[in-house]
Design an enzyme around this catalytic site. Sequence first.
Site, PDB file in Angstrom:
ATOM      1  N   TRP B 307       0.831  -1.208   0.000  1.00 47.98           N
ATOM      2  CA  TRP B 307       0.000   0.000   0.000  1.00 47.98           C
ATOM      3  C   TRP B 307       0.865   1.257   0.000  1.00 47.98           C
ATOM      4  CZ3 TRP B 307      -0.739   4.299   3.068  1.00 47.98           C
ATOM      5  CH2 TRP B 307      -1.912   5.046   2.830  1.00 47.98           C
ATOM      6  N   HIS B 308       2.004   1.190   0.698  1.00 43.39           N
ATOM      7  CA  HIS B 308       2.853   2.366   0.826  1.00 43.39           C
ATOM      8  C   HIS B 308       3.676   2.650  -0.414  1.00 43.39           C
ATOM      9  CE1 HIS B 308       1.865   2.180   5.115  1.00 43.39           C
ATOM     10  NE2 HIS B 308       2.267   3.429   5.174  1.00 43.39           N
ATOM     11  N   GLY B 309       3.925   1.629  -1.245  1.00 42.33           N
ATOM     12  CA  GLY B 309       4.744   1.904  -2.423  1.00 42.33           C
ATOM     13  C   GLY B 309       4.895   0.690  -3.300  1.00 42.33           C
TER      14      GLY B 309
END
Lengths: 289, 450
Positions: B307-309
């Site tokens: 989700w973050h990258g």
Amino acid sequence: MKIKPPLQLLALILLSCAVISIAGMIAKHTVCQAAGQFQDQPAITIPFLLLQDNTVLYAAHDEETSDQETNLTVQLPVYLLASLTTVMENEQPETITPHPVEESYFDDALFIGDSRTEGMAIYGRLGKADYFASSGMTVFNVLTKETQDINFSTTDLPSLLDSKQYGKIYIMLGINELGYAMESIMQKYENILKDIVSAQPNAKIILCANIYVTKEKSAAVSWLSWENINRLNNNIAALADNKTIFYLDANELFCDDSGYMDPAKTGDGVHPYATGYQEWAGWLQGHGI
Amino acid sequence: MTFSDVTFLFRFLPLFLIIYYLTPPNYRNWPLLLGSLLFYYIGVQEHPWMLALLLFTALFTWGMGILINALARGRKIALGITLVLLFGCLLAFKYGGVFSGSSLLLPLGISFYTFQTAAYIIDVYRQRITAERSLPCYLTAVLMFPKLISGPLVSYGELAHQLRYRNYNLRNFDRGLRDFILGLGLKVLLANQIGGLWKDIQVIGFDSISAPLAWMGLIAYSLQLYFDFCGYSIMAVGLGRMLGFHLPDNFDHPYAARSMSDFWRRWHITLGRWFRDYLYIPLGGSRQGQSKHIRNLLIVWLATGIWHGSTGNFLLWGLFLFALIASEKLWIGEKLARHRLLSHLYMFFAITLSWLFFAITNLGNIGIYLGQLFTGFDFGNSATLDFIHYGKEYGLLLLTGIILAMPGPAKLWQRMRHSLFGTIILLLIFWLSIYCLSAGLNDPFMYFSF
């Protein structure tokens, strides 16, 4: 008028907004307009822009004085006058070829500059040289800004130049102030050069070209275009007489075929990596004057 | 346009507030909805299709919510279709570039509004809430600008009542304003300035930094990330309060945590809540035996990383977190709970090293940095000056950051916040922030490309 406590902060903010906006608008339409700066900024930010960097006030002043000077006979700086006379006497100005030197060559050297020179002071020191450098150093503040280095504590440049005699003085300035009028910059540059020459009559002055930035950075910041930096460097080069004032260009070390700084050599498009400064030191050692 | 932006602070927000409060209370969703559309449009005006995508996502999930509510059979299929489309879209934008070579521009806020609308549709399916019949209400909830771009993620149940009735009073507005200014200060005066050290280290080049500077850099990054996002979240909640909403907090002094498990209950709380409610618990959580428990943890932490990258380092980051949390659950958790000093020492390394994987995308550079952290003790050359030079420049800032990350100052502030002293401090913070923003000492908000 007593303001209810929950409204006090809001009231204070609105009041201070009004005061600062008015001050900003006044400044924008007087001083800033004269210098051609900040015309596209919101009025409320102008007081803060001026607080952070009041160069605008010097630049405005210089433009006024330069207007006056064009009405008088043009006065050439002493050293340019000297080189003109040598040309008139049919002497060819000597061309000096830079040559490799020992590191001890730099023991009586002084480097003056901005954050790139600061980087040199940390990662590419040479001999026992002194480094008078600071991020944000410009021709407009170099005579008043104070900084320190290994061999001297916080001082300004005139005091440093009074305290000891250098054999060579390297100057790399210009890139921070490219947003201002070129005439303003060069006027200041020449004045500073005059001051340094008179304070250090026995020193060789080496004017260094400003290193270009990456293509990406040039595209992002209009006054950092290759053409603008090139114009600046050419103007600086024109000040050299190859007798006491020289010009040195290290761009071959950092730029690729495009003429821009090689992106692989920098983390932010402007400053070389630490390893780059070490290479630069080596290059300087190979290009002693 | 972000909250820490001169245009937002002096043009959009004042105008919006005036219109909002001039509107009769029963109709205030309209200026909020329209204002939020304008806010988003200004942010994406070079790529207007992003606005179309956002509106389509909202309309689609609203429609599917009503459908699922009405259906007796086939509800699961309807849910499945919605989620596949929602997450398919998100994954395509985030990872399309990885496979096709060219990167698709990531629509502003997509990671947040996808999760927001997915939570809604899952809650409708589970019959936690009834589907929202009013389109204006639903759109207001999804698009409202205080939380649209970077959260907090709010469950529809928390908002539903507030969409129809909000309590407006001056005290609440004042409290919201004070929180907003505090958040602004944390972001602009603390996060952006501390972040300068991390930027400087990137300019130096990782292979040239000494070990002390490398650690200082990691601490700087950790503090910057925290104050940046915590500051934003406080601004979002403050803005919500100024409009009569109660939005949930996202941070609870995470750097005071004594285990990674505890840390993630205090860091980006609404995201952790989302993964817990919509992934971890549906998978069985910790209730189906130890091996399933570990499997569920692995899935959740890989998902968090993704989700973050979309680059490999985020996967590594998720795995690292999983390793720590699983170890805590299985072996060392009790020990950490019993020994305060040990737990803080453990957390110092756990936090800084986990952010190392988060901060640097290139795996090779991560290796170089790790090397410098533990072997950069070659004090034979002039680079020894580096940590002293940067220590002088950033030492006070770093110390301030570390102190303000602890719970004590926050408690003190709560007592001072509404006093005259507090008012003066906030006024100072506000104008100092405007000074920094005007002078161009700006930074893109870190969670922006999410």
